[in-house]
Design an enzyme around this catalytic site. Structure first.
Site, PDB file in Angstrom:
ATOM      1  N   PHE A 188       0.808  -1.231   0.000  1.00 24.50           N
ATOM      2  CA  PHE A 188       0.000   0.000   0.000  1.00 24.50           C
ATOM      3  C   PHE A 188       0.837   1.276   0.000  1.00 24.50           C
ATOM      4  O   PHE A 188       0.341   2.338  -0.323  1.00 24.50           O
ATOM      5  CB  PHE A 188      -0.926   0.007   1.235  1.00 24.50           C
ATOM      6  CG  PHE A 188      -0.227   0.415   2.503  1.00 24.50           C
ATOM      7  CD1 PHE A 188      -0.057   1.756   2.821  1.00 24.50           C
ATOM      8  CD2 PHE A 188       0.303  -0.534   3.375  1.00 24.50           C
ATOM      9  CE1 PHE A 188       0.612   2.138   3.974  1.00 24.50           C
ATOM     10  CE2 PHE A 188       0.969  -0.158   4.524  1.00 24.50           C
ATOM     11  CZ  PHE A 188       1.123   1.190   4.822  1.00 24.50           C
ATOM     12  N   LYS A 212      -1.336  -7.371  -9.464  1.00 21.75           N
ATOM     13  CA  LYS A 212      -2.326  -7.334  -8.376  1.00 21.75           C
ATOM     14  C   LYS A 212      -1.894  -6.240  -7.402  1.00 21.75           C
ATOM     15  O   LYS A 212      -1.025  -6.426  -6.564  1.00 21.75           O
ATOM     16  CB  LYS A 212      -2.421  -8.675  -7.636  1.00 21.75           C
ATOM     17  CG  LYS A 212      -3.653  -8.685  -6.735  1.00 21.75           C
ATOM     18  CD  LYS A 212      -3.524  -9.492  -5.492  1.00 21.75           C
ATOM     19  CE  LYS A 212      -2.830  -8.837  -4.332  1.00 21.75           C
ATOM     20  NZ  LYS A 212      -3.520  -7.685  -3.714  1.00 21.75           N
ATOM     21  N   GLU A 215      -4.892  -4.031  -2.259  1.00 22.53           N
ATOM     22  CA  GLU A 215      -6.345  -3.830  -2.221  1.00 22.53           C
ATOM     23  C   GLU A 215      -6.712  -2.558  -1.458  1.00 22.53           C
ATOM     24  O   GLU A 215      -7.836  -2.100  -1.498  1.00 22.53           O
ATOM     25  CB  GLU A 215      -7.027  -5.051  -1.590  1.00 22.53           C
ATOM     26  CG  GLU A 215      -6.709  -5.327  -0.126  1.00 22.53           C
ATOM     27  CD  GLU A 215      -5.374  -6.066   0.087  1.00 22.53           C
ATOM     28  OE1 GLU A 215      -4.562  -6.102  -0.859  1.00 22.53           O
ATOM     29  OE2 GLU A 215      -5.167  -6.577   1.200  1.00 22.53           O
ATOM     30  N   ARG A 216      -5.715  -1.978  -0.750  1.00 17.19           N
ATOM     31  CA  ARG A 216      -6.030  -0.772   0.014  1.00 17.19           C
ATOM     32  C   ARG A 216      -5.870   0.501  -0.818  1.00 17.19           C
ATOM     33  O   ARG A 216      -6.414   1.540  -0.477  1.00 17.19           O
ATOM     34  CB  ARG A 216      -5.148  -0.718   1.257  1.00 17.19           C
ATOM     35  CG  ARG A 216      -5.498  -1.859   2.200  1.00 17.19           C
ATOM     36  CD  ARG A 216      -4.826  -1.727   3.518  1.00 17.19           C
ATOM     37  NE  ARG A 216      -3.523  -2.362   3.506  1.00 17.19           N
ATOM     38  CZ  ARG A 216      -2.816  -2.583   4.597  1.00 17.19           C
ATOM     39  NH1 ARG A 216      -3.293  -2.208   5.758  1.00 17.19           N
ATOM     40  NH2 ARG A 216      -1.650  -3.177   4.529  1.00 17.19           N
ATOM     41  N   SER A 265       5.195  -7.033   3.142  1.00 18.05           N
ATOM     42  CA  SER A 265       5.656  -7.497   4.457  1.00 18.05           C
ATOM     43  C   SER A 265       6.373  -8.844   4.365  1.00 18.05           C
ATOM     44  O   SER A 265       6.222  -9.582   3.397  1.00 18.05           O
ATOM     45  CB  SER A 265       4.449  -7.639   5.385  1.00 18.05           C
ATOM     46  OG  SER A 265       3.619  -8.676   4.890  1.00 18.05           O
ATOM     47  N   CYS A 320       9.688   1.666   3.376  1.00 16.49           N
ATOM     48  CA  CYS A 320      10.566   0.551   3.751  1.00 16.49           C
ATOM     49  C   CYS A 320      11.983   1.042   3.971  1.00 16.49           C
ATOM     50  O   CYS A 320      12.788   0.356   4.573  1.00 16.49           O
ATOM     51  CB  CYS A 320      10.557  -0.516   2.672  1.00 16.49           C
ATOM     52  SG  CYS A 320      11.275   0.079   1.151  1.00 16.49           S
ATOM     53  N   GLU A 420       9.454  -4.159  13.010  1.00 18.38           N
ATOM     54  CA  GLU A 420       9.289  -3.011  12.106  1.00 18.38           C
ATOM     55  C   GLU A 420       8.041  -2.256  12.561  1.00 18.38           C
ATOM     56  O   GLU A 420       6.957  -2.844  12.649  1.00 18.38           O
ATOM     57  CB  GLU A 420       9.091  -3.505  10.665  1.00 18.38           C
ATOM     58  CG  GLU A 420       8.929  -2.370   9.671  1.00 18.38           C
ATOM     59  CD  GLU A 420       8.681  -2.862   8.241  1.00 18.38           C
ATOM     60  OE1 GLU A 420       8.000  -3.881   8.065  1.00 18.38           O
ATOM     61  OE2 GLU A 420       9.174  -2.202   7.306  1.00 18.38           O
TER      62      GLU A 420
END
Ligand code: NAD
Length: 535
Positions: A188, A212, A215-216, A265, A320, A420
């Site tokens: 995201f 893909k 989805e957020r 993640s 990240c 994290e």
């Protein structure tokens, strides 16, 4: 206008067994060159993180829809891989211009769904543009300053190799060729940059691509797809599906998909690496991080503190490569009060508000998790120098805001150090000397990025030699490499053997075919079968 062309239809929704009329727009699938409404009965809400209001819905694509998408990629592959590199390159030359022309609209959509500030959202698009397109520019030897600098190395990456006369009348040469249908699964936090690390590189090499998105934050990817279509990418060369685990499993399992790029993640990345690899696919997984900034007492104080604050709290720490851990060495320990004072000046607000330095976190769950990690530091004996948990943003009381937070006296055994955080939290450790700082970093499982701040070249050199991290900044807080290099996170931050973009990106999306040919003169014709290995 770009976004409106994708999202204006409002259709009745069926969620589970409930059917009702929705007043929020739905995200379409992109299949075989068409933006189509999903027939799925399962939909997910998309929220504006600054308000938590539902601003859209995204489908979990059905098996039939996912099959249609991958079939479309497979059908398009033959023609696309056969298209000349110059024609493919022309598509992307037009594409980069279209992205530049639409950067404001893309950024607006990123801020709406992801929450980051508008300036940062433009950076998101821009870095994607650079990291994917400079490669394409340079492949063509385009005549701009930056391109010319690197033309030679990039064009050589696309060239095969030749070795004539390896034995009498025999030559060997190689071609670098695409591999087939490739897929990308994105997180995201960079709705533009990370998709742009993936499909342009894969496609310019001659592959077709199934994406893909997270989805957020799916809308930016849809806008990028529309622009790619406008740039002339043939139908089926890019397909987009939406969803969560089922879509991911589909990508890991479908035999037509030859390679998977993943960013996100560790939980998801390790799983995708294992499942995809077991199915014989190439997989590259860029995953989580805990990036340390080492502050030496000889560093330029003003510069260092400003860089540290920007890199720890920019994008609300949801990068990240965020510099989320500081190690103050020797007398630099005395800089903490100044660090806190500078941090206090940052303004927390909705991303589209003027002057906002950091926006909200992606979800109430993310906010809750960050609160818990801050509390764990307190419970384990660390000192909370600046607590952002009670921040209030006028007019956005329901948003997922966390203010900049600094925790000092942290040790490497504490949970707030080991996990994290992915929020605007800087944890501060201390070290007596450089050796101790290096030891701390090398003990941490992650190896995404790190930075050292110093004015001593020998110290910087020792650090870069001894620290076991993939991307190192010397007086550069977020050392994300430009596209002539690759994104080289290491250890627990990366799975795979070929990194993203740069030379390694080209390798990931291509395979080598080696041809050995012999053309003998008439009088050298073999007189009998050769049954032994040639020496
Ligand atoms: P995420 O792993 O939750 O989601 C990433 C993608 O994986 C999404 O498309 C999601 O649908 C899918 N997914 C999520 N959980 C899954 C599961 N259990 N099984 C299969 N698929 C799953 O990541 P996120 O929260 O969107 O992004 C934040 C994470 O991404 C952070 O850990 C951050 O460090 C990392 N990240 C890494 C880099 C890098 O280059 N190393 C860059 C950006 C973000």
């Amino acid at each position: 206008p770009l976004m409106r062309s994708l999202l204006t239809r409002r259709v009745p929704l069926q969620v589970g067994r409930m059917c009702y009329s929705s007043s929020v727009p739905t995200t379409k699938l992109f299949i075989d060159g068409k933006f189509v409404e999903s027939k799925s009965s399962e939909w997910l809400d998309i929220h504006n993180p600054a308000t938590n209001e539902v601003i859209g819905r995204v489908p979990k694509a059905t098996q039939e829809e996912m099959l249609a998408a991958v079939d479309s990629c497979s059908r398009a592959y033959h023609a696309w891989s056969d298209t000349s590199i110059l024609t493919r390159q022309q598509v992307f030359l037009r594409y980069q211009q279209l992205i530049k022309d639409n950067i404001k609209e893309l950024a607006k959509e990123i801020t709406r769904e992801q929450g980051k500030t508008l300036a940062d959202a433009e950076g998101d698009v821009f870095r994607g543009l650079r990291e994917s397109f400079q490669i394409i520019f340079r492949m063509a030897g385009m005549n701009t300053e930056k391109v010319v600098e690197h033309t030679c190395s990039i064009t050589s990456l696309m060239l095969g190799e030749t070795l004539p006369s390896i034995t009498k009348d025999m030559d060997t040469y190689t071609y670098r060729l695409p591999i087939g249908v490739c897929a990308g699964i994105t997180p995201f936090n960079f709705p533009a940059m990370i998709p742009l690390w993936m499909f342009p590189m894969g496609m310019v090499c001659g592959n077709t691509y199934l994406l893909k998105p997270s989805e957020r934050v799916p809308s930016c990817a849809m806008m990028l797809a529309k622009l790619l279509q406008d740039a002339g990418a043939p139908d089926g060369t890019l397909n987009i599906i939406h969803g969560q685990h089922d879509a991911v499993n589909f990508i890991c399992d479908h035999p037509a998909i030859k390679a998977i790029s993943f960013v996100g993640s560790n939980q998801a990345g390790e799983y995708i690496y294992e499942r995809g690899s077991k199915n014989g696919k190439r997989v590259q997984s860029n995953m989580g991080a805990k990036n340390h900034g080492v502050v030496m007492p000889d560093a330029n104080k003003e510069n260092t503190l400003n860089q540290l604050v920007g890199a720890a709290f920019g994008a609300a720490g949801q990068r990240c490569m965020a510099l989320s851990t500081a190690i103050l060495v020797g007398d630099a320990r005395g800089w903490l009060p100044d660090l806190v004072e500078r941090t206090k000046k940052l303004r927390v607000n909705a991303g589209d508000q003027p002057g906002a330095d950091l926006g909200p976190l992606i979800s109430p769950q993310a906010k809750g998790r960050v609160h818990q990690l801050i509390q764990s530091g307190v419970d384990e004996g660390a000192t909370l120098l600046l607590d952002g948990r009670n921040v209030k943003v006028k007019g956005y009381e329901n948003g997922n805001f966390v203010g900049p937070t600094i925790i000092s006296n942290v040790t490497s055994e504490m949970k707030c150090y080991k996990e994290e955080i992915f929020g605007p939290v800087l944890v501060v450790l201390e070290a007596d000397d450089l050796d101790e700082a290096i030891k701390i970093i090398n003990k941490n499982p992650y190896g995404n990025g790190t930075a050292i701040f110093t004015t001593n070249g020998a110290v910087a050199r020792k650090y870069t030699n001894e620290v076991d991290v993939g991307q190192i900044g010397v007086n550069v807080p977020i050392p994300v490499p430009l596209p002539m290099f690759s994104f080289t996170g290491s250890r627990a931050s990366f799975r795979g053997d070929t990194n993203f973009y740069g030379k390694q990106g080209i390798q990931f999306y291509t395979q080598i075919k080696t041809v050995t040919s012999q053309w003998k003169a008439e009088d050298a014709t073999l007189k009998s079968p050769a049954v032994t290995m040639p020496t």
